[in-house]
Design an enzyme around this catalytic site. Structure first.
Site, short mmCIF file in Angstrom:
data_model
loop_
_atom_site.label_atom_id
_atom_site.label_comp_id
_atom_site.label_asym_id
_atom_site.label_seq_id
_atom_site.Cartn_x
_atom_site.Cartn_y
_atom_site.Cartn_z
N VAL A 136 43.04 30.34 36.67
CA VAL A 136 43.88 30.83 37.78
C VAL A 136 43.36 30.37 39.13
CG1 VAL A 136 44.74 32.86 36.53
CG2 VAL A 136 42.68 33.08 37.95
N TYR A 174 32.76 40.92 44.64
CA TYR A 174 33.82 41.50 43.80
C TYR A 174 34.57 42.59 44.56
CZ TYR A 174 35.81 43.37 39.40
OH TYR A 174 36.66 43.78 38.39
N ASN A 178 45.47 39.88 36.09
CA ASN A 178 44.31 40.58 35.55
C ASN A 178 43.04 39.72 35.59
OD1 ASN A 178 42.81 42.47 33.59
ND2 ASN A 178 42.92 40.55 32.42
N SER A 237 40.14 47.28 41.22
CA SER A 237 38.94 47.92 40.68
C SER A 237 38.52 49.05 41.61
CB SER A 237 37.80 46.89 40.61
OG SER A 237 36.56 47.55 40.37
N SER A 262 43.17 37.29 27.18
CA SER A 262 42.57 37.13 25.85
C SER A 262 41.60 38.24 25.47
CB SER A 262 41.88 35.77 25.74
OG SER A 262 40.80 35.69 26.65
#
Length: 243
Positions: A61, A154, A89, A141, A10
């Site tokens: 997800v 992350y 993603n 990333s 989105s």
């Protein structure tokens, strides 16, 4: 009906990928979102403005049961539809120094990027294998390639996603399924909106943040027939900050 599913479609990079695939392919675009329905509908409008078709699918997800039930329901309602392309993603950041990182910030970031990849891809993988064709692109990333201080969670999630990309690529290659990753650096999006672009761009050899479209073009190439001999690859899209 051949479909491409983009998780976290989105906003940001996901949105740019949805629009780019609508331009470059004839896939029916499945736009997954977790919370922002208005943004997902906006992305759908932009997909349709390119003369393509799409629909939105709401699920988190990281929630295995939800992924299973929404996708099963969608597949039952669209028995002839074949998902050929998966772009993983969806991701979140909860930055902070590791020594002060609550378990919740560790788990939610790992679960979204890494377990999210498992939940969505595992749902479709046997269908892709039976179909003997598929394209999986994982959005990693620069943090997963080099590690970023303040983002141990992350960095761990994205590094693991890269390892999964390389392993799965070898498992499914004989069936004409490719599995690749792109590793964006600083890209203009909601995720980087809080960062000081003026200060950070001096670290980037190209001297600017990237645009989401610059990542989307690479994803579009990797899902195309032109990229049939590329698999298990990690493409850095970072303006030269790290390679």
């Amino acid at each position: 009906m051949k479909c491409a599913l983009i998780t976290g479609g989105s906003r940001g990079i996901g949105k740019a990928v949805c629009i780019q695939l609508a331009k470059d392919s004839d896939y029916h675009i499945l736009i997954n979102y977790n919370s922002n329905e208005a943004a997902a509908n906006e992305t759908l409008k932009l997909v349709e403005a390119e003369g393509n078709t799409g629909e939105i699918l709401q699920f988190n997800v990281a929630n295995a049961e939800q992924v299973q039930s929404v996708l099963t329901n969608w597949q039952e309602n669209n028995p002839k539809a074949v998902v050929e392309v998966i772009v993983n993603n969806a991701g979140i950041t909860k930055d902070g120094l590791f020594m002060w990182m609550p378990a919740e910030d560790w788990n939610s970031v790992i679960n979204t990027s890494l377990s999210g990849f498992y939940n969505v891809t595992n749902f479709f993988i046997q269908k892709l294998l039976r179909n003997r064709y598929g394209r999986i692109v994982n959005i990693a990333s620069v943090s997963g390639v080099k590690g970023t201080p303040g983002q141990t969670n992350y960095s761990a999630a994205k590094a693991a996603l890269i390892g999964a990309t390389k392993a799965l690529a070898q498992e499914v290659a004989k069936r004409k399924i490719t599995v690749n990753a792109v590793a964006p650096g600083f890209i203009k999006s909601d995720m980087t909106a809080e960062l000081d672009e003026k200060e950070l761009k001096s670290l980037i050899p190209i001297n600017r943040f990237g645009e989401p479209e610059e990542v989307a073009h690479a994803v579009s190439f990797l899902i195309s027939k032109k990229a049939s001999y590329i698999t298990g690859e990690v493409l850095n899209i970072n303006g030269g900050i790290y390679s």
